[in-house]
Design an enzyme around this catalytic site. Structure first.
Site, PDB file in Angstrom:
ATOM      1  N   SER A   1       0.852  -1.186   0.000  1.00 30.89           N
ATOM      2  CA  SER A   1       0.000   0.000   0.000  1.00 30.89           C
ATOM      3  C   SER A   1       0.887   1.234   0.000  1.00 30.89           C
ATOM      4  CB  SER A   1      -0.901   0.002   1.239  1.00 30.89           C
ATOM      5  OG  SER A   1      -1.473   1.277   1.453  1.00 30.89           O
TER       6      SER A   1
ATOM      7  N   ARG B   1     -21.263  -6.211 -46.353  1.00 29.96           N
ATOM      8  CA  ARG B   1     -20.161  -5.685 -45.554  1.00 29.96           C
ATOM      9  C   ARG B   1     -20.760  -4.570 -44.713  1.00 29.96           C
ATOM     10  NH1 ARG B   1     -15.468  -4.742 -48.323  1.00 29.96           N
ATOM     11  NH2 ARG B   1     -14.663  -3.899 -46.388  1.00 29.96           N
TER      12      ARG B   1
END
Length: 444
Positions: free
Chosen positions: A279, A318
């Site tokens: 930490s 497409r």
């Protein structure tokens, strides 16, 4: 302050940063895959007599990734909406005459980009499978080693009935194997894409192709991918299959992470990561970082998969937008799953199990964790209604008087001859946990 414009560093993505999957999905890896897709197409055509062998050699020789400027390709991709267009121009120039015209011959941009994406996916899935195999082996050892280690079973966050850590680890392993099976199946079915401008292969026919199946299969052989019976420009099953297996994998590994996060809480302490993270403000902490990253990946993956599933509705022959929407979430999913597999393996291999804490926690409720067993044992003697009434009252007293359940039940005259210490011993009420663990470990 000067800005470093290096991409793909993973500064905000510790879940995949530095992982093998990060390298396998980088911009450089995609460039390699795009060039490989292009060169394989020319080689496939040459193998069928549709292009000179010299053309295949020339295209392959020119496709050195070091000769191409990724940043330039990315910038120029905006003009046509994808990076294949500028890449084809650069590769054609690099090949030069007389074989430059054989670059990309008959193909459309989506053929190359989809095929490259499948190449990247296959390579990343192999890494995912490696991580899953490591995790599976480590979890199998934990399950076998702690087959009979009792611990509290928890439902809706509260103590329920006793279980064993072996069964819990066997459950984690089962999910890992489920993920392995799904990933392995998808990995071996990912196909090349070859359809030409609108999925008819018309340009290939114009260049002399007589058998489209032979061409697709030759292309697939060059790349080590499957051959799809149809072009899948707007039939996006391969991408949906990837979405499903990757989301499942991160979710399955997230279950391991979530359980470790709970069991490693300071006030529980039943397991701990082999090497926790630090930490920035509290020097005493050893945070369960790998479990945290697994939990984070499991939360992100479903939304990424949702985008890919949403792209199944791809219009016409497409699509405009649906295909383009896939690229980033697909890469993110591959990275998440690859990073999660790495972290799950490390977590499982280093997990420390505190059997003493598990035994301690079984006694936190003074025997109430086996109230289900007592209900079954007392009903034949007292009647079902009386047994329930007595246990409800005694359970309340266990809380208010802070006395063990066995002691309070021992004050009941009709229970004097019962082995209440044995009936309330939580280590004697783990059901078929051992047998279930054995059965789970039979799965290979």
């Amino acid at each position: 302050m000067t800005a470093d414009h290096t991409s793909d560093t993973g500064l905000l993505a510790p879940g995949w940063a530095g992982s093998p999957a990060a390298d396998a999905t980088s911009d450089t890896a995609f460039l390699h895959a795009l060039l490989y897709a292009e060169t394989a197409l020319t080689r496939a055509q040459a193998a069928l007599g549709l292009a000179p062998a010299e053309a295949a050699d020339a295209v392959t020789g020119a496709a050195d990734p070091a000769r191409f400027d990724i940043r330039s390709l990315a910038g120029r991709a905006r003009a046509g909406g994808n990076p294949v267009i500028p890449l084809v121009a650069d590769l054609t120039a690099a090949v030069g005459e007389p074989y430059g015209p054989y670059v990309h011959r008959g193909a459309t941009s989506q053929d190359i980009l989809d095929t490259a994406a499948m190449l990247v996916a296959v390579r990343t899935l192999d890494l995912v499978l490696d991580g899953l195999a490591r995790a599976e082996r480590a979890l199998a050892r934990l399950a076998a080693g702690h087959r009979d280690t009792p611990m509290p079973g928890r439902t809706l966050t509260q103590h329920a009935v006793p279980t064993t850590f072996g069964l819990k680890a066997a459950g984690w392993r089962s999910l890992v194997l489920d993920a392995r099976d799904r990933v392995s199946h998808v990995r071996h079915t990912l196909p090349v894409q070859l359809g030409g401008a609108a999925g008819t292969l018309a340009a290939f026919q114009a260049y002399g192709t007589q058998d489209p199946t032979a061409l697709t299969e030759a292309y697939a052989r060059e790349l080590g991918l499957a051959a799809s019976p149809l072009p899948w420009h707007t039939l996006r099953t391969p991408v949906a299959d990837l979405a499903g297996c990757l989301a499942f994998t991160t979710g399955a590994l997230g279950k391991l992470g979530e359980d470790v996060l709970t069991l490693s809480r300071t006030e529980i302490g039943e397991v701990a990561e082999g090497s926790g993270g630090g930490s920035s403000a509290m020097p005493h902490k050893a945070n369960p970082v790998r479990a945290t990253l697994l939990a984070a990946a499991a939360r992100r993956a479903p939304q990424l998969a949702a985008t890919l599933y949403g792209s199944l509705a791809a219009g016409d022959e497409r699509p405009a937008g649906a295909w383009h929407a896939e690229w980033e979430p697909l890469r993110d999913l591959l990275r998440l799953a690859g990073g999660a597999a790495r972290d799950a393996a490390g977590l499982a291999e280093g997990l420390r199990v505190n059997a003493e804490a598990m035994r301690r926690d079984l006694d936190l409720t003074g025997g109430l964790i086996v109230s289900e067993r007592l209900s079954a044992a007392l009903a034949p003697r007292l009647g079902r209604a009386r047994a329930k009434e007595l246990l409800t009252a005694v359970a309340r007293r266990t809380h208010t008087e802070q006395r063990p359940l066995a002691e309070l039940l021992g004050e009941e005259p009709e229970l004097k001859d019962l082995d209440l210490a044995g009936l309330t011993d939580p280590t004697h009420y783990t059901g078929f946990a051992g047998a279930l663990t054995d059965r789970a470990l039979e799965r290979s």
